[in-house]
Design a protein around this motif. Structure first.
Motif, PDB file in Angstrom:
ATOM      1  N   ILE A 127       0.836  -1.208   0.000  1.00 54.89           N
ATOM      2  CA  ILE A 127       0.000   0.000   0.000  1.00 54.89           C
ATOM      3  C   ILE A 127       0.865   1.250   0.000  1.00 54.89           C
ATOM      4  O   ILE A 127       0.580   2.222  -0.707  1.00 54.89           O
ATOM      5  N   GLU A 128       1.945   1.219   0.783  1.00 54.39           N
ATOM      6  CA  GLU A 128       2.857   2.360   0.862  1.00 54.39           C
ATOM      7  C   GLU A 128       3.428   2.691  -0.515  1.00 54.39           C
ATOM      8  O   GLU A 128       3.570   3.853  -0.893  1.00 54.39           O
ATOM      9  N   LYS A 129       3.725   1.661  -1.290  1.00 52.93           N
ATOM     10  CA  LYS A 129       4.333   1.861  -2.620  1.00 52.93           C
ATOM     11  C   LYS A 129       3.300   2.236  -3.680  1.00 52.93           C
ATOM     12  O   LYS A 129       3.523   3.126  -4.493  1.00 52.93           O
ATOM     13  N   ASN A 130       2.158   1.542  -3.660  1.00 51.83           N
ATOM     14  CA  ASN A 130       1.234   1.636  -4.794  1.00 51.83           C
ATOM     15  C   ASN A 130      -0.133   2.239  -4.485  1.00 51.83           C
ATOM     16  O   ASN A 130      -0.944   2.420  -5.386  1.00 51.83           O
ATOM     17  N   GLY A 131      -0.413   2.524  -3.183  1.00 50.65           N
ATOM     18  CA  GLY A 131      -1.704   3.089  -2.828  1.00 50.65           C
ATOM     19  C   GLY A 131      -2.827   2.074  -2.915  1.00 50.65           C
ATOM     20  O   GLY A 131      -2.595   0.860  -2.978  1.00 50.65           O
TER      21      GLY A 131
END
Length: 248
Positions: free
Chosen positions: A236-240
């Motif tokens: 989630i941190e990388k790609n939302g």
């Protein structure tokens, strides 16, 4: 023997005419830490408020079972007595009531047993020491003049004193600096044991860097669309959340 503490089946929740939870399923076992993540408006806070019994949220379908018994028609205080606790995103200030008096009253209400002042004070000192909170804190008025970090530490202290079976932390890391997030996370870790469970609602993974959940659930548009381990937070941190919105 069933190790499940909480089972939620096809839960649908409304506020007025608006359906927010749209058939949500979740199981939490004893001794587990679960994190719910998702975009704004997904229904994260609605979920914990519904579990706690907030009257604003009405259940239109589905069932919540806590230790095998239905929660659906229980009042908030009845759920608290069963061992369900919820920390608030924005704790209230209560002038004239000390932290100690508030906690002793809450403990008495939840357990149904009157606790002597000296016995409670000894127990409270142990919890303060465990959480590395100064003893003077107990004599301050509840949340009055507290920093954001102090308010959140007070919520963890409540959790320590009440010893719930299920502790729900709604955006506990919201607005906290790195040090405060670490202190709160360490406090939660110390209170975890094989008989209780923790449900964390969070927007971002700062608290999850210190407190590793057994499961992360992605909540989108009122449903849990994906469940995984702690690595989901990195994804989630990388790609939302866009990749998960397509799963609804």
């Amino acid at each position: 023997m069933d190790n499940k503490l909480l089972k939620i089946n096809n839960l649908k929740t409304r506020v007025g005419d608006t359906e927010i939870l749209k058939g949500l399923n979740l199981e939490i076992g004893k001794g587990e830490i679960h994190a719910i993540m998702g975009p704004n408006g997904a229904g994260k806070s609605t979920l914990v408020n519904t579990i706690m019994g907030h009257p604003k949220y009405s259940i239109s379908d589905g069932e919540m079972l806590f230790e095998g018994e239905s929660l659906n028609n229980l009042k908030v205080d009845e759920r608290a007595k069963k061992g369900i606790f919820m920390s608030f995103q924005y704790p209230e200030e209560i002038p004239g009531i000390t932290v100690e008096n508030f906690l002793r009253t809450a403990k008495t209400a939840v357990t149904g047993k009157n606790i002597g002042i000296l016995a409670f004070r000894r127990a409270l000192k142990e919890k303060l020491k465990l959480l590395k909170i100064d003893e003077s804190y107990a004599q301050r008025y509840l949340n009055v003049g507290f920093s954001g970090g102090e308010k959140k530490k007070n919520e963890i202290l409540q959790m320590a004193v009440l010893e719930p079976k299920l502790a729900m932390l709604d955006e506990t890391d919201s607005g906290l600096d790195v040090d405060a997030v670490r202190i709160v996370s360490e406090g939660v870790s110390k209170l975890r044991n094989s008989n209780n469970s923790i449900l964390i609602i969070t927007h971002h993974n700062s608290i999850l860097e210190y407190l590793t959940p057994d499961y992360i659930h992605i909540l989108v548009n009122g449903k849990i669309v994906k469940t995984g381990d702690a690595s989901l937070a990195d994804e989630i941190e990388k790609n939302g959340y866009d990749q998960f919105k397509a799963l609804v």
